[in-house]
Design a protein around this motif. Sequence first.
Motif, PDB file in Angstrom:
ATOM      1  N   PRO A   1       2.952   6.479   2.057  1.00 33.71           N
ATOM      2  CA  PRO A   1       4.289   6.260   1.476  1.00 33.71           C
ATOM      3  C   PRO A   1       4.982   4.953   1.879  1.00 33.71           C
ATOM      4  CG  PRO A   1       4.052   8.549   2.085  1.00 33.71           C
ATOM      5  CD  PRO A   1       2.830   7.841   2.610  1.00 33.71           C
ATOM      6  N   LEU A   2       4.966   4.592   3.157  1.00 32.65           N
ATOM      7  CA  LEU A   2       5.632   3.343   3.565  1.00 32.65           C
ATOM      8  C   LEU A   2       4.970   2.138   2.915  1.00 32.65           C
ATOM      9  CD1 LEU A   2       7.655   1.678   5.214  1.00 32.65           C
ATOM     10  CD2 LEU A   2       5.974   1.676   7.072  1.00 32.65           C
ATOM     11  N   THR A   3       3.658   2.112   2.934  1.00 28.03           N
ATOM     12  CA  THR A   3       2.943   0.992   2.317  1.00 28.03           C
ATOM     13  C   THR A   3       3.198   0.938   0.821  1.00 28.03           C
ATOM     14  OG1 THR A   3       1.258   1.240   4.033  1.00 28.03           O
ATOM     15  CG2 THR A   3       0.697  -0.138   2.152  1.00 28.03           C
ATOM     16  N   ALA A   4       3.334   2.091   0.190  1.00 25.63           N
ATOM     17  CA  ALA A   4       3.653   2.131  -1.248  1.00 25.63           C
ATOM     18  C   ALA A   4       4.989   1.445  -1.516  1.00 25.63           C
ATOM     19  CB  ALA A   4       3.671   3.571  -1.750  1.00 25.63           C
ATOM     20  N   ILE A   5       5.973   1.698  -0.670  1.00 25.94           N
ATOM     21  CA  ILE A   5       7.293   1.054  -0.828  1.00 25.94           C
ATOM     22  C   ILE A   5       7.163  -0.455  -0.669  1.00 25.94           C
ATOM     23  CG2 ILE A   5       9.578   0.802   0.233  1.00 25.94           C
ATOM     24  CD1 ILE A   5       9.368   3.846   0.910  1.00 25.94           C
ATOM     25  N   LEU A   6       6.413  -0.895   0.326  1.00 27.29           N
ATOM     26  CA  LEU A   6       6.209  -2.336   0.536  1.00 27.29           C
ATOM     27  C   LEU A   6       5.491  -2.963  -0.649  1.00 27.29           C
ATOM     28  CD1 LEU A   6       5.149  -2.262   4.300  1.00 27.29           C
ATOM     29  CD2 LEU A   6       7.380  -2.922   3.365  1.00 27.29           C
TER      30      LEU A   6
ATOM     31  N   TYR B   1       1.117  -0.794 -12.874  1.00 26.59           N
ATOM     32  CA  TYR B   1       0.337  -0.355 -11.723  1.00 26.59           C
ATOM     33  C   TYR B   1       0.505   1.146 -11.539  1.00 26.59           C
ATOM     34  CZ  TYR B   1       4.872  -0.646  -9.351  1.00 26.59           C
ATOM     35  OH  TYR B   1       6.184  -0.497  -9.002  1.00 26.59           O
ATOM     36  N   GLU B   2      -0.445   1.730 -10.809  1.00 25.25           N
ATOM     37  CA  GLU B   2      -0.450   3.165 -10.550  1.00 25.25           C
ATOM     38  C   GLU B   2      -0.701   3.370  -9.056  1.00 25.25           C
ATOM     39  OE1 GLU B   2      -3.343   6.948 -11.691  1.00 25.25           O
ATOM     40  OE2 GLU B   2      -3.588   5.034 -12.721  1.00 25.25           O
ATOM     41  N   ILE B   3       0.318   3.845  -8.349  1.00 28.08           N
ATOM     42  CA  ILE B   3       0.195   4.092  -6.915  1.00 28.08           C
ATOM     43  C   ILE B   3       0.154   5.591  -6.656  1.00 28.08           C
ATOM     44  CG2 ILE B   3       1.279   3.884  -4.651  1.00 28.08           C
ATOM     45  CD1 ILE B   3       2.461   1.251  -5.473  1.00 28.08           C
ATOM     46  N   HIS B   4      -0.878   6.006  -5.927  1.00 25.36           N
ATOM     47  CA  HIS B   4      -0.985   7.389  -5.471  1.00 25.36           C
ATOM     48  C   HIS B   4      -0.641   7.405  -3.988  1.00 25.36           C
ATOM     49  CE1 HIS B   4      -3.131   8.674  -9.122  1.00 25.36           C
ATOM     50  NE2 HIS B   4      -3.668   7.468  -9.068  1.00 25.36           N
ATOM     51  N   ARG B   5       0.404   8.136  -3.636  1.00 23.45           N
ATOM     52  CA  ARG B   5       0.784   8.251  -2.234  1.00 23.45           C
ATOM     53  C   ARG B   5      -0.058   9.338  -1.579  1.00 23.45           C
ATOM     54  NH1 ARG B   5       4.881   6.034  -4.909  1.00 23.45           N
ATOM     55  NH2 ARG B   5       6.436   4.790  -3.801  1.00 23.45           N
ATOM     56  N   VAL B   6      -0.724   8.975  -0.486  1.00 22.28           N
ATOM     57  CA  VAL B   6      -1.581   9.925   0.214  1.00 22.28           C
ATOM     58  C   VAL B   6      -1.023  10.182   1.609  1.00 22.28           C
ATOM     59  CG1 VAL B   6      -3.620   9.197  -1.089  1.00 22.28           C
ATOM     60  CG2 VAL B   6      -3.150   8.149   1.120  1.00 22.28           C
ATOM     61  N   LYS B   7      -1.350  11.336   2.148  1.00 21.40           N
ATOM     62  CA  LYS B   7      -0.952  11.678   3.512  1.00 21.40           C
ATOM     63  C   LYS B   7      -1.909  11.011   4.487  1.00 21.40           C
ATOM     64  CE  LYS B   7       0.966  16.142   2.287  1.00 21.40           C
ATOM     65  NZ  LYS B   7       0.907  17.594   2.503  1.00 21.40           N
ATOM     66  N   ARG B   8      -1.380  10.667   5.649  1.00 21.16           N
ATOM     67  CA  ARG B   8      -2.213  10.038   6.679  1.00 21.16           C
ATOM     68  C   ARG B   8      -3.330  10.974   7.153  1.00 21.16           C
ATOM     69  NH1 ARG B   8       0.304   8.826  11.573  1.00 21.16           N
ATOM     70  NH2 ARG B   8      -1.252   7.254  11.981  1.00 21.16           N
ATOM     71  N   ASN B   9      -3.092  12.246   7.128  1.00 22.55           N
ATOM     72  CA  ASN B   9      -4.090  13.235   7.546  1.00 22.55           C
ATOM     73  C   ASN B   9      -4.226  14.252   6.423  1.00 22.55           C
ATOM     74  OD1 ASN B   9      -4.665  12.356  10.352  1.00 22.55           O
ATOM     75  ND2 ASN B   9      -2.482  12.720  10.595  1.00 22.55           N
ATOM     76  N   GLY B  10      -4.982  13.894   5.415  1.00 18.19           N
ATOM     77  CA  GLY B  10      -5.104  14.769   4.254  1.00 18.19           C
ATOM     78  C   GLY B  10      -6.462  14.640   3.617  1.00 18.19           C
ATOM     79  N   SER B  11      -6.604  15.307   2.490  1.00 27.04           N
ATOM     80  CA  SER B  11      -7.831  15.183   1.715  1.00 27.04           C
ATOM     81  C   SER B  11      -7.498  15.370   0.238  1.00 27.04           C
ATOM     82  CB  SER B  11      -8.885  16.195   2.180  1.00 27.04           C
ATOM     83  OG  SER B  11      -8.446  17.505   1.959  1.00 27.04           O
ATOM     84  N   PHE B  12      -8.288  14.745  -0.603  1.00 20.28           N
ATOM     85  CA  PHE B  12      -8.107  14.821  -2.044  1.00 20.28           C
ATOM     86  C   PHE B  12      -9.419  14.435  -2.703  1.00 20.28           C
ATOM     87  CE2 PHE B  12      -6.717  10.753  -0.441  1.00 20.28           C
ATOM     88  CZ  PHE B  12      -7.265   9.821  -1.308  1.00 20.28           C
TER      89      PHE B  12
ATOM     90  N   SER C   1       0.240  -1.293  14.454  1.00 23.45           N
ATOM     91  CA  SER C   1       1.516  -1.920  14.799  1.00 23.45           C
ATOM     92  C   SER C   1       2.548  -1.757  13.691  1.00 23.45           C
ATOM     93  CB  SER C   1       1.316  -3.402  15.121  1.00 23.45           C
ATOM     94  OG  SER C   1       0.816  -4.083  13.986  1.00 23.45           O
ATOM     95  N   ILE C   2       2.176  -1.053  12.625  1.00 22.48           N
ATOM     96  CA  ILE C   2       3.095  -0.701  11.549  1.00 22.48           C
ATOM     97  C   ILE C   2       2.870   0.783  11.250  1.00 22.48           C
ATOM     98  CG2 ILE C   2       1.480  -1.398   9.735  1.00 22.48           C
ATOM     99  CD1 ILE C   2       3.943  -2.330   8.094  1.00 22.48           C
ATOM    100  N   MET C   3       3.928   1.466  10.872  1.00 23.10           N
ATOM    101  CA  MET C   3       3.819   2.902  10.598  1.00 23.10           C
ATOM    102  C   MET C   3       2.912   3.178   9.395  1.00 23.10           C
ATOM    103  SD  MET C   3       7.800   4.039  11.223  1.00 23.10           S
ATOM    104  CE  MET C   3       7.854   4.718   9.630  1.00 23.10           C
ATOM    105  N   ASP C   4       2.422   4.408   9.340  1.00 26.13           N
ATOM    106  CA  ASP C   4       1.657   4.944   8.213  1.00 26.13           C
ATOM    107  C   ASP C   4       0.239   4.405   8.094  1.00 26.13           C
ATOM    108  OD1 ASP C   4       3.049   7.003   7.130  1.00 26.13           O
ATOM    109  OD2 ASP C   4       3.754   5.955   5.356  1.00 26.13           O
ATOM    110  N   GLY C   5      -0.296   3.784   9.145  1.00 22.42           N
ATOM    111  CA  GLY C   5      -1.677   3.311   9.093  1.00 22.42           C
ATOM    112  C   GLY C   5      -2.648   4.479   9.065  1.00 22.42           C
ATOM    113  N   PHE C   6      -3.718   4.329   8.297  1.00 20.63           N
ATOM    114  CA  PHE C   6      -4.718   5.398   8.219  1.00 20.63           C
ATOM    115  C   PHE C   6      -6.105   4.823   7.994  1.00 20.63           C
ATOM    116  CE2 PHE C   6      -3.452   4.785   3.805  1.00 20.63           C
ATOM    117  CZ  PHE C   6      -4.628   4.931   3.080  1.00 20.63           C
ATOM    118  N   GLY C   7      -7.101   5.633   8.281  1.00 19.72           N
ATOM    119  CA  GLY C   7      -8.482   5.341   7.948  1.00 19.72           C
ATOM    120  C   GLY C   7      -8.916   6.307   6.860  1.00 19.72           C
ATOM    121  N   ILE C   8     -10.080   6.051   6.290  1.00 21.64           N
ATOM    122  CA  ILE C   8     -10.569   6.952   5.242  1.00 21.64           C
ATOM    123  C   ILE C   8     -12.026   7.308   5.481  1.00 21.64           C
ATOM    124  CG2 ILE C   8      -8.979   5.952   3.551  1.00 21.64           C
ATOM    125  CD1 ILE C   8     -11.456   4.894   2.099  1.00 21.64           C
TER     126      ILE C   8
END
Length: 166
Positions: free
Chosen positions: A93-98, A111-122, A137-144
């Motif tokens: 979500p934070l990165t989507a806003i940026l 554009y089409e942005i899908h907001r995903v949870k940091r700890n989720g699955s889809f 060093s910035i909020m909402d960082g995730f790996g996949i």
Amino acid sequence: MSKVSLFALGGLDEDGKNMYVVEVDNSIFILECGLKYPEKDQLGIEMIIPDFTYLKENEKRIKGVFITHGHDDVMAALPSLLKVIDVPIYTAPLTAILLEKLFKKEKITNYEIHRVKRNGSFKIDNFKIKTFGVTQSIMDGFGIAIETNEGYIVYSSEFIVDYDIK
């Protein structure tokens, strides 16, 4: 048995311009889409972006681009990519806003942005995607992690080892 390929279009042995491609059979997943700022001797150059030629040639196979956090080295070339191809974006979500602010500045409207949870699955088509939070060093960082018949392809992006010293 799946055919799996991994390669970089930027970001190796350099600071910035991060972009990696994961191919599983006939599907392409893009990891990051960043820019690199020019060196001091590169006068007149505002930014350096990855070469999108391969992605343009294979646009129909692309399932999405994953932006793992909100730093320019992993997301700021996205407006340039969207001017070349139409691709769905998956990010927190934070990165989507940026990104939305960046797109507004660059006059990108399609554009089409899908907001995903940091700890989720889809799922994307038949692929199960898992996300996991990383300390950044910035909020909402995730790996996949992208599930394949051969196992998971795991990408952690940049992270900081966060532990308590006693």
